[in-house]
Design an enzyme around this catalytic site. Structure first.
Site, PDB file in Angstrom:
ATOM      1  N   VAL A 104       0.877  -1.180   0.000  1.00  0.00           N
ATOM      2  CA  VAL A 104       0.000   0.000   0.000  1.00  0.00           C
ATOM      3  C   VAL A 104       0.910   1.225   0.000  1.00  0.00           C
ATOM      4  O   VAL A 104       1.722   1.410   0.917  1.00  0.00           O
ATOM      5  CB  VAL A 104      -0.935   0.022   1.226  1.00  0.00           C
TER       6      VAL A 104
ATOM      7  N   HIS B 296       3.162   3.924   6.161  1.00  0.00           N
ATOM      8  CA  HIS B 296       2.539   3.336   7.350  1.00  0.00           C
ATOM      9  C   HIS B 296       3.576   2.619   8.190  1.00  0.00           C
ATOM     10  O   HIS B 296       4.535   2.048   7.677  1.00  0.00           O
ATOM     11  CB  HIS B 296       1.402   2.374   6.979  1.00  0.00           C
TER      12      HIS B 296
HETATM   13  P1  5GP Z   1       2.650  -3.188   3.464  1.00  0.00           P
HETATM   14  O1  5GP Z   1       2.722  -4.558   2.845  1.00  0.00           O
HETATM   15  O2  5GP Z   1       2.374  -2.137   2.409  1.00  0.00           O
HETATM   16  O3  5GP Z   1       3.815  -2.835   4.337  1.00  0.00           O
HETATM   17  O4  5GP Z   1       1.425  -3.220   4.456  1.00  0.00           O
HETATM   18  C1  5GP Z   1       0.113  -3.017   4.056  1.00  0.00           C
HETATM   19  C2  5GP Z   1      -0.760  -3.617   5.106  1.00  0.00           C
HETATM   20  O5  5GP Z   1      -2.059  -3.119   4.927  1.00  0.00           O
HETATM   21  C3  5GP Z   1      -0.856  -5.142   5.040  1.00  0.00           C
HETATM   22  O6  5GP Z   1      -0.426  -5.700   6.271  1.00  0.00           O
HETATM   23  C4  5GP Z   1      -2.345  -5.397   4.771  1.00  0.00           C
HETATM   24  O7  5GP Z   1      -2.829  -6.530   5.446  1.00  0.00           O
HETATM   25  C5  5GP Z   1      -2.984  -4.122   5.249  1.00  0.00           C
HETATM   26  N1  5GP Z   1      -4.218  -3.766   4.573  1.00  0.00           N
HETATM   27  C6  5GP Z   1      -4.428  -3.776   3.224  1.00  0.00           C
HETATM   28  N2  5GP Z   1      -5.668  -3.364   2.958  1.00  0.00           N
HETATM   29  C7  5GP Z   1      -6.246  -3.087   4.149  1.00  0.00           C
HETATM   30  C8  5GP Z   1      -7.549  -2.618   4.515  1.00  0.00           C
HETATM   31  O8  5GP Z   1      -8.416  -2.356   3.700  1.00  0.00           O
HETATM   32  N3  5GP Z   1      -7.793  -2.449   5.844  1.00  0.00           N
HETATM   33  C9  5GP Z   1      -6.842  -2.713   6.788  1.00  0.00           C
HETATM   34  N4  5GP Z   1      -7.196  -2.499   8.066  1.00  0.00           N
HETATM   35  N5  5GP Z   1      -5.611  -3.147   6.479  1.00  0.00           N
HETATM   36  C10 5GP Z   1      -5.329  -3.339   5.174  1.00  0.00           C
END
Ligand code: 5GP
Length: 113
Positions: free
Chosen positions: A95, A99
């Site tokens: 995403v 974050h």
């Molecule tokens: P990344 O992989 O980018 O570091 O982390 C993205 C995180 O966002 C993942 O752990 C995934 O599970 C979480 N995530 C993706 N879509 C959503 C959503 O719609 N709601 C929530 N609460 N978490 C999400």
């Protein structure tokens, strides 16, 4: 680079989340696919893609995000935890809105995969 992401839609209230903290600068909510008993995301309300694009002007915001993440981890009852910021696709970022992951509640292995 600015663009709509699932997180910008969560900030706007267009998509629901399990929110546990919010202030004028950030919001925190539970990860939809938790990797541990506690898995929370802390995100700035400002649109920032990732750490590649942050400059010195964001020093205060970045500090705020880290301090809030520690407060949340302690409030969740964690004694030990991991904070993770994936930066770029090869590092696992899926995403593209900055974050911080707060992960805890189980023994965490090192190094991560
Ligand atoms: P990344 O992989 O980018 O570091 O982390 C993205 C995180 O966002 C993942 O752990 C995934 O599970 C979480 N995530 C993706 N879509 C959503 C959503 O719609 N709601 C929530 N609460 N978490 C999400």
């Amino acid at each position: 680079m600015t663009g709509e992401t699932i997180f910008s839609r969560i900030i706007k209230g267009e998509i629901p989340c399990d929110e546990i903290y919010s202030d004028d600068k950030c919001i925190a909510f539970r990860d939809i696919e938790p990797q541990a008993p506690v898995h929370i995301l802390v995100i700035p309300k400002k649109t920032i893609v990732n750490l590649k694009e942050v400059g010195a002007e964001e020093q205060e915001l970045l500090g705020h995000l880290l301090l809030i993440s520690a407060q949340i981890a302690k409030k969740e009852g964690l004694e030990d935890w991991r904070t993770v910021i994936n930066t770029g696709a090869e590092a696992g970022q899926t995403v593209f809105h900055l974050h911080i992951h707060i992960i805890g509640g189980r023994k965490l292995n090192w190094p991560p995969g």
